[in-house]
Write an enzyme that holds these catalytic residues in place. Structure first.
Site, mmCIF file in Angstrom:
data_model
loop_
_atom_site.group_PDB
_atom_site.id
_atom_site.type_symbol
_atom_site.label_atom_id
_atom_site.label_comp_id
_atom_site.label_asym_id
_atom_site.label_seq_id
_atom_site.Cartn_x
_atom_site.Cartn_y
_atom_site.Cartn_z
ATOM 1 N N ALA A 147 -23.372 9.765 -26.193
ATOM 2 C CA ALA A 147 -23.300 10.132 -24.780
ATOM 3 C C ALA A 147 -21.838 10.410 -24.448
ATOM 4 C CB ALA A 147 -23.826 8.986 -23.939
ATOM 5 N N GLY A 173 -26.147 8.030 -28.616
ATOM 6 C CA GLY A 173 -27.146 9.002 -28.179
ATOM 7 C C GLY A 173 -27.394 10.080 -29.224
ATOM 8 N N GLU A 182 -29.851 8.748 -31.456
ATOM 9 C CA GLU A 182 -31.120 8.660 -30.721
ATOM 10 C C GLU A 182 -31.818 10.024 -30.685
ATOM 11 O OE1 GLU A 182 -29.137 6.625 -27.384
ATOM 12 O OE2 GLU A 182 -30.700 5.109 -27.566
ATOM 13 N N GLU A 226 -23.251 1.216 -29.432
ATOM 14 C CA GLU A 226 -23.202 0.920 -27.992
ATOM 15 C C GLU A 226 -22.659 -0.467 -27.665
ATOM 16 O OE1 GLU A 226 -25.471 2.710 -29.449
ATOM 17 O OE2 GLU A 226 -26.106 4.366 -28.156
HETATM 18 C C1 3H9 Z 1 -24.053 6.288 -26.040
HETATM 19 O O1 3H9 Z 1 -24.258 7.199 -26.789
HETATM 20 C C2 3H9 Z 1 -25.082 5.739 -25.084
HETATM 21 C C3 3H9 Z 1 -26.490 6.199 -25.370
HETATM 22 O O2 3H9 Z 1 -27.162 5.241 -26.154
HETATM 23 C C4 3H9 Z 1 -27.322 6.269 -24.117
HETATM 24 C C5 3H9 Z 1 -27.222 7.443 -23.299
HETATM 25 C C6 3H9 Z 1 -28.235 7.468 -22.171
HETATM 26 N N1 3H9 Z 1 -17.522 10.677 -25.196
HETATM 27 O O3 3H9 Z 1 -12.150 9.388 -32.129
HETATM 28 P P1 3H9 Z 1 -11.499 10.711 -32.144
HETATM 29 C C7 3H9 Z 1 -13.170 11.966 -27.581
HETATM 30 S S1 3H9 Z 1 -22.565 5.521 -25.985
HETATM 31 C C8 3H9 Z 1 -16.423 11.264 -24.706
HETATM 32 O O4 3H9 Z 1 -10.034 10.764 -32.224
HETATM 33 P P2 3H9 Z 1 -12.532 11.403 -34.755
HETATM 34 C C9 3H9 Z 1 -11.992 11.041 -27.771
HETATM 35 O O5 3H9 Z 1 -11.687 10.369 -26.578
HETATM 36 C C10 3H9 Z 1 -21.512 6.504 -26.972
HETATM 37 N N2 3H9 Z 1 -15.332 11.516 -25.449
HETATM 38 O O6 3H9 Z 1 -12.157 11.680 -33.255
HETATM 39 C C11 3H9 Z 1 -10.927 11.996 -28.210
HETATM 40 O O7 3H9 Z 1 -10.447 12.680 -27.052
HETATM 41 P P3 3H9 Z 1 -8.916 13.103 -26.895
HETATM 42 C C12 3H9 Z 1 -21.642 6.076 -28.349
HETATM 43 C C13 3H9 Z 1 -15.360 11.157 -26.722
HETATM 44 O O8 3H9 Z 1 -12.805 12.710 -35.367
HETATM 45 C C14 3H9 Z 1 -11.687 13.008 -29.048
HETATM 46 O O9 3H9 Z 1 -13.055 12.884 -28.638
HETATM 47 N N3 3H9 Z 1 -20.710 6.849 -29.141
HETATM 48 C C15 3H9 Z 1 -16.470 10.526 -27.290
HETATM 49 O O10 3H9 Z 1 -11.534 10.502 -35.363
HETATM 50 C C16 3H9 Z 1 -11.588 12.783 -30.546
HETATM 51 O O11 3H9 Z 1 -11.967 11.445 -30.823
HETATM 52 C C17 3H9 Z 1 -19.590 6.325 -29.585
HETATM 53 O O12 3H9 Z 1 -19.235 5.218 -29.243
HETATM 54 C C18 3H9 Z 1 -17.594 10.290 -26.471
HETATM 55 N N4 3H9 Z 1 -18.714 9.713 -26.950
HETATM 56 O O13 3H9 Z 1 -13.888 10.564 -34.678
HETATM 57 C C19 3H9 Z 1 -18.826 7.182 -30.531
HETATM 58 N N5 3H9 Z 1 -16.221 10.277 -28.593
HETATM 59 O O14 3H9 Z 1 -8.666 14.022 -28.038
HETATM 60 C C20 3H9 Z 1 -17.396 7.202 -30.195
HETATM 61 C C21 3H9 Z 1 -14.987 10.750 -28.832
HETATM 62 O O15 3H9 Z 1 -8.865 13.734 -25.564
HETATM 63 N N6 3H9 Z 1 -16.643 8.190 -30.968
HETATM 64 N N7 3H9 Z 1 -14.463 11.281 -27.717
HETATM 65 O O16 3H9 Z 1 -8.160 11.812 -26.998
HETATM 66 C C22 3H9 Z 1 -16.277 8.004 -32.241
HETATM 67 O O17 3H9 Z 1 -16.588 7.029 -32.880
HETATM 68 C C23 3H9 Z 1 -15.396 9.053 -32.857
HETATM 69 O O18 3H9 Z 1 -14.831 9.794 -31.812
HETATM 70 C C24 3H9 Z 1 -16.099 10.050 -33.814
HETATM 71 C C25 3H9 Z 1 -15.063 11.147 -34.205
HETATM 72 C C26 3H9 Z 1 -16.518 9.304 -35.081
HETATM 73 C C27 3H9 Z 1 -17.290 10.713 -33.172
#
Ligand code: 3H9
Length: 658
Positions: free
Chosen positions: A70, A109, A112, A132
């Site tokens: 999400a 998400g 999901e 989450e």
């Molecule tokens: C969820 O999904 C809830 C659902 O169950 C329910 C819904 C109803 N959103 O980490 P990086 C940005 S909860 C917004 O350096 P990488 C991050 O801030 C969500 N922004 O990249 C950064 O921005 P900036 C569960 C996000 O390649 C840029 O992307 N998901 C999000 O090293 C690059 O990030 C997570 O908790 C996001 N979800 O790694 C996953 N994710 O460049 C969280 C990232 O402006 N994310 N950004 O600073 C990660 O684990 C890593 O970002 C990922 C990529 C592995 C995806």
């Protein structure tokens, strides 16, 4: 056949490949499920349903990620239609085979969405998880209800309760994905659609939850809850998973309500703060566009516990490592220590035999300074004594290339003084690792008075490759972490003198979420090093400064901590116990200072400690030692056990209701 492109929204497009619609989510940087992505997916599903020429659907992500979850940025705001659970329900309900092609990370998400599909193909590098709980919430789009139907309740508790992610191999073994496709996930997904066409779709939500024995469930629960002290989300996640064997709609409604409630919690706000703080930390104002120097070979001077840990981290990151110690025997012992740690990594499955062999091959040790000549960076990890370090830096300065970098791992000494002893202070930096260095994620990167920008940039680049969380700090005694820790320790001792007892302070801290109370930690680490430091500082201590003598009295009485069998607590048969002797020593110290003790509630204790840490933090910000409050929070969370779900001392002090 030529693929025709269809735009379903700004971030979702489709390509018809033969008779299959490939839906591509293209929402950089991580294809988060923003409102535009969700409405694009709905448009794609409508198209697939309404077009008789479409046999089935493949959903995939553009770039390196499938879907990063999400959009965390939307969390502070009211939900926008179409909400994700409804989108996924439509995916699952589709009468045509719908296959997820997991080209990269499928998180939250994102996973999901994949669980809603009828079949899942992943590239071997893809990472899958429901992280989450690390954001203080539970999955909110069916994760807690669909995952146990696929992989069973104990495994689902493990994944959802811990938030850990798995690679394709483990996901396949668990039954989370159906196929690993090394040569082209989309191609394999297209083939799967063709195979599945005409069959009844395998809808995850309609599968029965596999029968489980309750012992396995209890075991999984106990492990998660033991680590989740003070947090709400893991227990809620477990509750939802355990109750998955009920009609899907019922479970989904419960999950959604729990998700929405937790999303508003202070725990979730704190975790979101930490999430964005980590992304912010790597942005250092005046380093934009400064290229780091190339580092391939790292020298490590001093192969004790710290040096060996650093070596293991460096070998694991692919560097060549040359270890230096004072003589051949010490160097050989260092090599053994490093190999021992690598062997442990092998036994525990963190690395395989091929990686072990490669790492062993990249390691050499020596007792001759000159052998460090090929190094691009040398990190010293010798005894924390200024003369020893200055002597070493002078010697190293002569043998390494002029463009190679010298780093000190000092905790308390002034690295500017060490740098000044070299001919090129601009190439000196501090890299303050935390012990054990191959495990702890925090690395304070110290910008010294004369450090050149590209040297600092190199420190950060190396930290990233080592998979450390780098926080830039200026020079002050103890840098960011130990400065705040000292303030915290000092305040805890004031509290003692004012009337609280060690076990009361420890209990308050543990209830708050610290893995261990401060006085129990002291006992574990041993009291003698801090005692020696206090004795050294005694000569220069300002007599008007408040000084608490209780710890000195304890040390004088031989109470040097757990190893001595007694310290702040007693340890009969190794078990920690409140010791009336300590209570008596504390009472005597109070009397000698004519302090009338008062009692403190747990909240008062924590509030005072937080206020002391925050005050020290503000000082570090004013003095330009720390760049931002959130950096201080990250240091304390990742190096000192401050509970992440409270957001760090600066965040917590600002958000504590009073
Ligand atoms: C969820 O999904 C809830 C659902 O169950 C329910 C819904 C109803 N959103 O980490 P990086 C940005 S909860 C917004 O350096 P990488 C991050 O801030 C969500 N922004 O990249 C950064 O921005 P900036 C569960 C996000 O390649 C840029 O992307 N998901 C999000 O090293 C690059 O990030 C997570 O908790 C996001 N979800 O790694 C996953 N994710 O460049 C969280 C990232 O402006 N994310 N950004 O600073 C990660 O684990 C890593 O970002 C990922 C990529 C592995 C995806």
């Amino acid at each position: 056949m030529e693929a025709a492109a269809i735009l379903f929204s700004d971030t979702v497009r489709g390509e018809v490949q033969g008779d299959i619609l490939v839906v591509i989510i293209d929402n950089p940087p991580v294809n988060a499920l923003s409102a535009d992505v969700r409405s694009g997916l709905v448009a794609a599903l409508d198209r697939a349903r309404g077009d008789a020429g479409i046999l089935g659907l493949v959903i995939t992500g553009a770039g390196r990620t499938f879907i990063g979850g999400a959009d965390i940025r939307e969390f502070g705001q009211p939900p926008v239609e179409p909400i994700l659970p409804a989108v996924i329900e439509r995916i699952e309900d589709l009468e045509k085979p719908t296959v997820a092609a997991l080209n990269g990370a499928a998180l939250g998400g994102g996973l999901e969405v994949a669980l809603g599909c009828h079949y899942r193909v992943a590239s071997s590098a893809a990472q899958m998880g429901l992280p989450e709980v690390k954001l203080g919430i539970v999955p909110g789009a069916g994760g807690t209800q669909r995952l146990p139907r696929l992989i069973g309740i104990p495994a689902a508790i493990d994944l959802i309760g811990s938030g850990r992610s798995v690679k394709a191999k483990e996901a396949h073994e668990l039954g989370l994905i159906d196929e690993i496709a090394d040569a082209g996930t989309v191609e394999a997904a297209l083939a799967a659609v063709r195979r599945l066409a005409g069959q009844d779709p395998r809808r995850t939500g309609q599968l029965a939850v596999p029968a489980t024995d309750s012992a396995a469930v209890e075991k999984a629960k106990t492990r998660i809850l033991a680590k989740a002290r003070g947090q709400h989300a893991p227990a809620q996640a477990i509750r939802l998973v355990e109750a998955a064997a009920r009609p899907l709609a019922e479970g989904m409604a419960d999950e959604r309500a729990t998700f929405l409630k937790l999303r508003e919690s202070s725990e979730a706000a704190a975790f979101r703060h930490v999430f964005f703080a980590e992304r912010q930390a790597s942005k250092v104002e005046d380093l934009e566009g400064v290229p780091p120097r190339l580092v391939e070979t790292i020298g490590i001077a001093g192969l004790g516990l710290m040096g060996s840990g650093i070596a293991v981290a460096a070998l694991g990151a692919g560097y060549r490592v040359i270890g230096l110690d004072r003589d051949d025997e010490a160097a050989a012992r260092g090599r053994e220590r490093i190999l021992g740690l690598l062997q442990k990594n092998l036994y525990t499955g963190r690395i395989d035999q091929t990686a072990f062999d490669a790492q062993e091959n990249r390691l050499s040790v020596t007792a001759a300074d000159a052998d460090l000549a090929p190094c691009d960076l040398v990190i010293e990890a010798v005894f924390d004594d200024l003369d020893v370090k200055i002597d070493l830096f002078r010697r190293l300065d002569k043998v390494i290339r002029p463009d190679a970098i010298l780093a000190t791992n000092t905790s308390y000494l002034n690295p500017d003084e060490i740098a000044a002893a070299t001919a090129r202070p601009e190439r000196v930096i501090g890299l303050h690792f935390f012990s054990p260095a191959h495990v702890m994620r925090l690395l304070e990167v110290v910008r010294c008075a004369r450090t050149a920008p590209d040297v600092l940039a190199t420190g950060l680049a190396v930290a990233k490759k080592l998979r450390k969380l780098a926080i830039v700090t200026g020079v002050t005694e103890g840098f960011i972490g130990n400065s705040i820790f000292s303030a915290y320790r000092r305040e805890a001792e004031f509290l003692l003198e004012d009337g609280a007892l060690p076990h009361e302070i420890d209990a308050a801290l543990e209830d708050y979420g610290f893995p261990m109370g401060l006085f129990a930690v002291y006992d574990m680490a041993g009291l003698e090093i801090a005692w020696a430091r206090r004795k050294r500082q005694a000569v220069t201590r300002d007599p008007s400064e408040r000084y608490v003598e209780i710890a000195d009295r304890l040390c004088e009485a031989g109470r040097l901590g757990q190893k001595a069998g007694r310290g702040w607590y007693a340890y009969p048969e190794g078990k920690r116990q409140v010791d009336p002797v300590v209570t008596e020593i504390i009472a005597q110290c109070r009397t000698s200072k004519t302090v009338t003790p008062r009692s403190f509630t747990a909240t008062e204790i924590v509030d005072r400690l937080l206020a002391a840490m925050a005050a020290e933090g503000r000082k570090l910000l004013e003095d330009g030692i720390a760049a931002r409050e959130s950096d201080i929070d990250l240091v304390m969370i990742n190096g000192y056990g401050f509970p992440a779900h409270k957001g760090g001392p600066m965040f917590a002090a600002a958000h504590t209701p009073r």
